[in-house]
Design a protein around this motif. Structure first.
Motif, mmCIF file in Angstrom:
data_model
loop_
_atom_site.group_PDB
_atom_site.id
_atom_site.type_symbol
_atom_site.label_atom_id
_atom_site.label_comp_id
_atom_site.label_asym_id
_atom_site.label_seq_id
_atom_site.Cartn_x
_atom_site.Cartn_y
_atom_site.Cartn_z
ATOM 1 N N GLY A 118 9.433 10.280 -7.362
ATOM 2 C CA GLY A 118 9.792 10.715 -8.599
ATOM 3 C C GLY A 118 8.545 10.640 -9.648
ATOM 4 N N GLY A 119 7.336 10.931 -9.132
ATOM 5 C CA GLY A 119 6.390 10.666 -10.234
ATOM 6 C C GLY A 119 5.925 9.507 -10.722
ATOM 7 N N ALA A 120 6.145 8.259 -10.226
ATOM 8 C CA ALA A 120 6.189 6.906 -10.412
ATOM 9 C C ALA A 120 5.839 5.848 -9.189
ATOM 10 N N LEU A 121 5.262 5.002 -9.448
ATOM 11 C CA LEU A 121 4.822 3.669 -8.644
ATOM 12 C C LEU A 121 6.167 2.826 -8.940
ATOM 13 N N TRP A 122 6.512 2.566 -7.816
ATOM 14 C CA TRP A 122 7.822 1.372 -7.896
ATOM 15 C C TRP A 122 7.244 0.072 -7.254
ATOM 16 N N VAL A 123 7.365 -0.987 -7.918
ATOM 17 C CA VAL A 123 6.586 -1.992 -7.394
ATOM 18 C C VAL A 123 7.428 -3.330 -7.371
ATOM 19 N N THR A 124 7.534 -4.067 -6.576
ATOM 20 C CA THR A 124 8.337 -5.506 -6.444
ATOM 21 C C THR A 124 7.306 -6.433 -6.967
ATOM 22 N N ASN A 125 7.950 -7.620 -7.819
ATOM 23 C CA ASN A 125 7.348 -8.790 -7.865
ATOM 24 C C ASN A 125 8.120 -10.088 -7.516
ATOM 25 N N LEU A 126 7.206 -10.521 -6.524
ATOM 26 C CA LEU A 126 8.198 -11.465 -5.839
ATOM 27 C C LEU A 126 8.396 -12.773 -6.588
ATOM 28 N N ASP A 127 7.639 -13.251 -7.366
ATOM 29 C CA ASP A 127 7.734 -14.447 -8.308
ATOM 30 C C ASP A 127 9.026 -14.361 -9.201
ATOM 31 N N LEU B 128 0.731 -1.172 0.068
ATOM 32 C CA LEU B 128 0.046 -0.015 0.012
ATOM 33 C C LEU B 128 0.768 1.181 -0.098
ATOM 34 N N ALA B 129 0.336 2.532 -0.884
ATOM 35 C CA ALA B 129 1.028 3.426 -0.825
ATOM 36 C C ALA B 129 0.156 4.782 -0.915
ATOM 37 N N LEU B 130 0.461 5.671 -0.073
ATOM 38 C CA LEU B 130 -0.248 6.955 -0.098
ATOM 39 C C LEU B 130 0.255 8.106 -1.024
ATOM 40 N N ASP B 131 -0.391 8.681 -1.896
ATOM 41 C CA ASP B 131 -0.109 9.816 -2.597
ATOM 42 C C ASP B 131 -0.596 11.004 -1.896
ATOM 43 N N ALA B 132 -0.240 11.609 -0.965
ATOM 44 C CA ALA B 132 -1.008 12.594 -0.286
ATOM 45 C C ALA B 132 -1.170 13.782 -0.831
ATOM 46 N N ARG B 133 -0.489 14.224 -1.975
ATOM 47 C CA ARG B 133 -0.954 15.547 -3.043
ATOM 48 C C ARG B 133 -2.346 15.173 -3.765
ATOM 49 N N VAL C 218 12.132 -5.471 -9.487
ATOM 50 C CA VAL C 218 11.548 -4.026 -9.008
ATOM 51 C C VAL C 218 11.193 -3.473 -10.314
ATOM 52 N N LEU C 219 9.816 -2.841 -10.352
ATOM 53 C CA LEU C 219 9.277 -2.298 -11.368
ATOM 54 C C LEU C 219 9.009 -0.710 -11.187
ATOM 55 N N ARG C 220 9.069 0.081 -12.334
ATOM 56 C CA ARG C 220 8.763 1.386 -12.262
ATOM 57 C C ARG C 220 7.604 1.726 -13.317
ATOM 58 N N LEU D 256 3.085 -15.642 -5.999
ATOM 59 C CA LEU D 256 2.560 -14.082 -5.756
ATOM 60 C C LEU D 256 3.491 -13.294 -6.690
ATOM 61 N N GLY D 257 2.665 -12.386 -7.232
ATOM 62 C CA GLY D 257 3.315 -11.352 -8.117
ATOM 63 C C GLY D 257 3.599 -9.850 -7.289
ATOM 64 N N ALA D 258 2.864 -9.053 -7.949
ATOM 65 C CA ALA D 258 3.009 -7.423 -7.331
ATOM 66 C C ALA D 258 2.974 -7.658 -5.953
ATOM 67 N N ASN D 259 3.823 -7.044 -5.363
ATOM 68 C CA ASN D 259 3.883 -7.149 -3.855
ATOM 69 C C ASN D 259 4.268 -5.913 -3.187
ATOM 70 N N GLY D 260 5.538 -5.230 -2.935
ATOM 71 C CA GLY D 260 6.001 -4.038 -2.183
ATOM 72 C C GLY D 260 5.928 -3.166 -3.147
ATOM 73 N N LEU D 261 5.482 -1.765 -2.631
ATOM 74 C CA LEU D 261 5.112 -0.575 -3.268
ATOM 75 C C LEU D 261 5.445 0.491 -2.585
ATOM 76 N N LYS D 262 6.017 1.582 -3.481
ATOM 77 C CA LYS D 262 6.422 2.770 -3.032
ATOM 78 C C LYS D 262 6.311 3.993 -4.404
ATOM 79 N N ILE D 263 6.064 5.210 -3.911
ATOM 80 C CA ILE D 263 5.937 6.179 -4.742
ATOM 81 C C ILE D 263 7.086 6.848 -4.602
#
Length: 320
Positions: A207-216, A154-159, A220-222, A198-205
């Motif tokens: 530089g104007g992008a979502l960064w997502v891990t894929n466990l399997d 889960l990630a929060l974009d406060a803006r 790390v995807l941008r 399990l695929g998409a897992n960890g998540l961060k925001i």
């Protein structure tokens, strides 16, 4: 998240309290940029205190999800652990939760006003989704997510007042307003899909992008957030990290630290570079599920899903 849990025991298959501060850490495999690793807290495995995700508050507290206990807890600076909420159990006990077979709380974020948002997966339509806990309030679901999925990061974009959530089973990033409502499938790119577990897992925001891990896939995807709010084209920034769960940026560009659940490691990696192991089981890691940085201190939470020994919190110093 890398787990497989039953109500009575922890499986040896690679899958997904009282506080105690220990003395000097044992001999360690730590190398730059982390040093002085030590186990700062132990959690109670018998009570389901398997820490899954963590977020900080300005007062020095940390809020964690205890996955198997279905709880939200506050770790106070004085060493106490306070259970803030226990979510209702599904009527089937959680056995139909996709991929895992047990109900669990997972990703958590904190808004500036102190409101906590977190994810709950049960395999049932009445409980699975995004939940909210206001200070001194009670937990309430604000958005339903598909019962046949597994909401995880889960990630929060406060803006933009937007929550983003990964679905590890459906290979999806969901978008939900902080006010709640109907979720939108923001990205269903093939790179988010699992290869069997399990695929998409960890998540961060960042530089104007979502960064997502894929466990399997060990990636790390941008995914850029376009001007109209839609998802841009996916690019793999990091590869070759099987079992990657969560990650944190170190503050040096896009350099990051990542937890490898199955191998009980934390690695340092530059985008498109090779990983360097900086923490191991010798430092106390027990299937680490999440990592976060508060100043120069790295917090690494281990859930011991496979080791079934010592869910804990390891602290280490970040060297700049």
């Amino acid at each position: 998240m890398l787990k497989k849990l039953t109500k009575s025991a922890l499986s040896a298959t690679v899958v997904v309290a009282a506080a105690v501060t220990l003395g000097p850490a044992p001999a360690s495999a730590v190398s730059a940029p982390l040093s002085n690793a030590r186990i700062a807290r132990h959690f109670d495995l018998a009570k389901g205190q398997t820490p899954e995700n963590v977020v900080f508050a300005p007062d020095g507290s940390a809020y964690v999800t205890f996955a198997a206990a279905r709880q939200i807890a506050r770790l106070s600076p004085d060493g106490t652990t306070q259970i803030l909420a226990t979510l209702p159990a599904p009527t089937d006990g959680g056995v139909h939760t996709p991929a895992l077979g047990f109900a669990l709380t997972s990703g958590i974020v904190r808004a500036p006003d102190g409101t906590l948002y977190f994810l709950y997966a049960t395999g049932t339509a009445d409980l699975t989704g995004v939940w909210r806990l206001r200070p001194a309030g009670t937990p309430r679901r604000i958005a339903a997510l598909p019962a046949d999925g597994l909401p995880n990061g889960l990630a929060l974009d406060a803006r933009s007042h937007t929550l983003y959530a990964t679905d590890s089973v459906r290979g999806t990033v969901w978008k939900v307003p902080v006010s709640g409502g109907t979720p939108t499938a923001w990205s269903t790119a093939t790179e988010l899909a699992s290869t069997g577990f399990l695929g998409a897992n960890g998540l961060k925001i960042r530089g104007g992008a979502l960064w997502v891990t894929n466990l399997d896939r060990g990636t790390v995807l941008r995914i850029p957030v376009l001007r109209d709010g839609r998802a841009g084209s996916v690019r793999a920034e990091v590869t070759g990290l099987p079992g990657i769960d969560d990650f944190a940026f170190t503050g040096r560009g896009d350099q990051l630290l990542a937890t490898l659940n199955g191998s009980s490691e934390v690695v340092l990696v530059e985008p498109h570079g090779s990983p360097t192991t900086v923490l191991t089981a010798a430092d106390g890691l027990q299937n680490p599920t999440s990592i976060a940085l508060r100043g120069d201190t790295a917090y690494v939470l281990s859930a011991a899903y496979v080791t079934a020994h010592d869910p804990n919190l390891v602290l280490a110093h970040l060297n700049h």
